[in-house]
Design a protein around this motif. Structure first.
Motif, PDB file in Angstrom:
ATOM      1  N   VAL A 259      -3.706 -10.270  -6.009  1.00 38.66           N
ATOM      2  CA  VAL A 259      -2.745  -9.251  -5.568  1.00 38.66           C
ATOM      3  C   VAL A 259      -2.016  -9.739  -4.324  1.00 38.66           C
ATOM      4  O   VAL A 259      -2.447 -10.690  -3.669  1.00 38.66           O
TER       5      VAL A 259
ATOM      6  N   LEU B 167      -9.553 -10.303  -7.036  1.00 39.73           N
ATOM      7  CA  LEU B 167      -8.219  -9.740  -6.829  1.00 39.73           C
ATOM      8  C   LEU B 167      -7.150 -10.827  -6.809  1.00 39.73           C
ATOM      9  O   LEU B 167      -7.224 -11.762  -6.010  1.00 39.73           O
TER      10      LEU B 167
ATOM     11  N   THR C 259     -16.139  -6.892  -3.677  1.00 36.35           N
ATOM     12  CA  THR C 259     -15.512  -7.981  -4.439  1.00 36.35           C
ATOM     13  C   THR C 259     -16.433  -9.196  -4.556  1.00 36.35           C
ATOM     14  O   THR C 259     -16.003 -10.265  -4.966  1.00 36.35           O
TER      15      THR C 259
ATOM     16  N   ARG D  80      -3.631  -5.350  -0.370  1.00 36.70           N
ATOM     17  CA  ARG D  80      -5.067  -5.654  -0.319  1.00 36.70           C
ATOM     18  C   ARG D  80      -5.859  -4.543   0.394  1.00 36.70           C
ATOM     19  O   ARG D  80      -7.004  -4.260   0.029  1.00 36.70           O
ATOM     20  N   SER D  81      -5.226  -3.903   1.378  1.00 39.77           N
ATOM     21  CA  SER D  81      -5.936  -2.880   2.144  1.00 39.77           C
ATOM     22  C   SER D  81      -6.380  -1.708   1.260  1.00 39.77           C
ATOM     23  O   SER D  81      -7.373  -1.047   1.549  1.00 39.77           O
TER      24      SER D  81
ATOM     25  N   ALA E  25       1.998  -9.906  -7.538  1.00 39.06           N
ATOM     26  CA  ALA E  25       1.585 -10.748  -6.407  1.00 39.06           C
ATOM     27  C   ALA E  25       2.740 -11.557  -5.834  1.00 39.06           C
ATOM     28  O   ALA E  25       2.584 -12.219  -4.812  1.00 39.06           O
TER      29      ALA E  25
ATOM     30  N   ASP F  91      -0.850  -9.686  -0.490  1.00 33.79           N
ATOM     31  CA  ASP F  91      -1.567  -9.309   0.732  1.00 33.79           C
ATOM     32  C   ASP F  91      -1.230  -7.891   1.167  1.00 33.79           C
ATOM     33  O   ASP F  91      -2.078  -7.187   1.731  1.00 33.79           O
TER      34      ASP F  91
ATOM     35  N   SER G 111       0.868  -1.176   0.000  1.00 37.21           N
ATOM     36  CA  SER G 111       0.000   0.000   0.000  1.00 37.21           C
ATOM     37  C   SER G 111       0.910   1.232   0.000  1.00 37.21           C
ATOM     38  O   SER G 111       2.082   1.146   0.367  1.00 37.21           O
TER      39      SER G 111
END
Lengths: 273, 273
Positions: free
Chosen positions: B102, B100, B115, B107-108, B126, B104, B60
């Motif tokens: 992606v 998704l 979803t 993910r936020s 990923a 972890d 993120s």
């Protein structure tokens, strides 16, 4: 039926794809497709020559044949043209030592091949072994080579197992091609060399053969580019056009198509066997 | 220096790539590239505007900024243009619910996105989560859709970690494109929309900006197509031409190139800051 008779005039040999045509792989070894065991038996009783032309690269030829015999098929190892043995011949001819990204089930086919200090990469349908770590290792080996050579055992997009559609080796070949800025050498269908070796082993000319498969690109397109007639079955990965089910695997529109839902059903008499 | 002065005349804003330019990721968070912490500080003390334009999609923005601050960089979350927040905007605008694939760590960023019952797929870098099972799930979701939509957060081939070259999201995007017969929508560099949003956020016109990156396609080529001047550093994924180290990541030959081994070294005065 007249049309079929004309289309198949002069056929002396039949090349049969295996996965999606004879059986769908899956849990417990998979399941024979309805009518296919009998169809192979009938072909073998006929005047036609038969050869199995597969891109199977998860299993050795021995394991594949044992599985098919267990499902009831009349098939022997010597009747199968498969990409792993063909790749071994190429590696030996060119003095290449591969890094192997392959399924454990097919590793025995490479038993006689020197894999020390690799100067090329061979990928096959590795299934669960297509981990990020294994893909990255293959990528790093290629990037260390002055002239990276990548062999791909087939380039199929996906195949059908009893549990659903599964990614084949093709997408992973494309991934490595893009990552390294190279083009892979494909061993297996639709490579012309592969069809030619199958014809040679069957002892039949291209014009006297017909290929039966479920893949419009690998089976039908590949055979036609070699002058072999081809039929697409509606089993295996074949997908009907429809609202929710697109025919993704379209390919050039002029390919002929088997008009029955299952080539092994009633219109089998088109072969007049 | 005269040549550099001319080339950089009228520059009012600098877009900085992060990975391979400011730091190399890896064990323990990675390491700052020599001279880069000081270079960012110097740019910020100058008359030039600075914005960080990254394709980072494993972390993120918050985590990325915390990591960079720990390495000594003067950077805040509001100064970063990244593909995950840009993707969330597109998903909301078009009423799309993603499956998704992606890491972890990112993910936020999708916490506010619905979803359930997915009608598109989003892939990002990923890493280890690019397992066969996860790739096959993304493939199956796409194949069930009447109009499959695939978003890829960037399309980089690879990046450099302290431990070596690592496959980026691009190869996996190519894999799904090939498997499904579709073309992905790329969010991130080299997409023109992405560069334009970074310029907007910096408040500088394309003709007044320079992009500094290590990727000849994503950074340099992408920026130039938007009318932004661009410089390629020789750190990160940059590879010298040589006997064993090919420059795979070549791209069109007319791209300019930074002539120092490290843009953060002595010729830093080309910015006159």
């Amino acid at each position: 039926m007249a049309a079929w008779g004309e289309r198949l005039a002069g056929v002396r040999g039949v090349l049969l794809d295996i996965s999606g045509v004879l059986y769908d792989g899956g849990e417990g070894g998979g399941a024979a497709i309805a009518g296919s065991v009998e169809a192979v038996a009938r072909l073998k009783r006929s005047r036609l020559k038969v050869r199995f032309c597969t891109n199977e690269s998860q299993k050795s030829r021995g394991d594949l044949v044992r599985l098919l015999r267990r499902l009831g098929f009349d098939i022997s190892e010597g009747e199968v043209t498969a990409p792993a043995p063909a790749t071994c011949l190429i590696l030996k001819e060119r003095g290449l030592r591969p890094h192997l990204l392959v399924h454990d089930g097919v590793r025995s086919e490479f038993g006689q091949i020197d894999t020390s200090n690799p100067n090329c990469v061979v990928i096959a349908d590795a299934g669960e072994d297509f981990s990020y770590q294994n893909m990255n290792k293959a990528f790093q080996v290629l990037m260390e080579l002055e002239k990276p050579i990548l062999f791909s055992l087939g380039k199929g997009r996906y195949y059908k197992e009893t549990s659903g559609l599964m990614l084949d080796v093709g997408p992973y070949m494309k991934a490595l091609e893009y990552a390294c800025g190279i083009e892979a050498e494909v061993v297996g269908k639709p490579s012309p060399e592969f069809f030619k070796s199958a014809l040679r082993e069957m002892g039949v000319d291209a014009s006297q053969a017909v290929m039966i498969g479920d893949d419009i690109v690998g089976d039908v397109g590949g055979a036609q580019r070699c002058g072999i007639r081809a039929l697409q079955v509606r089993t295996g990965k074949f997908r009907k056009t429809g609202k929710r089910k697109r025919r993704v695997n379209l390919g050039p529109a002029h390919y002929p198509e088997v008009t029955s839902d299952n080539i092994w059903g009633s219109p089998f008499q088109m072969f007049r066997v």
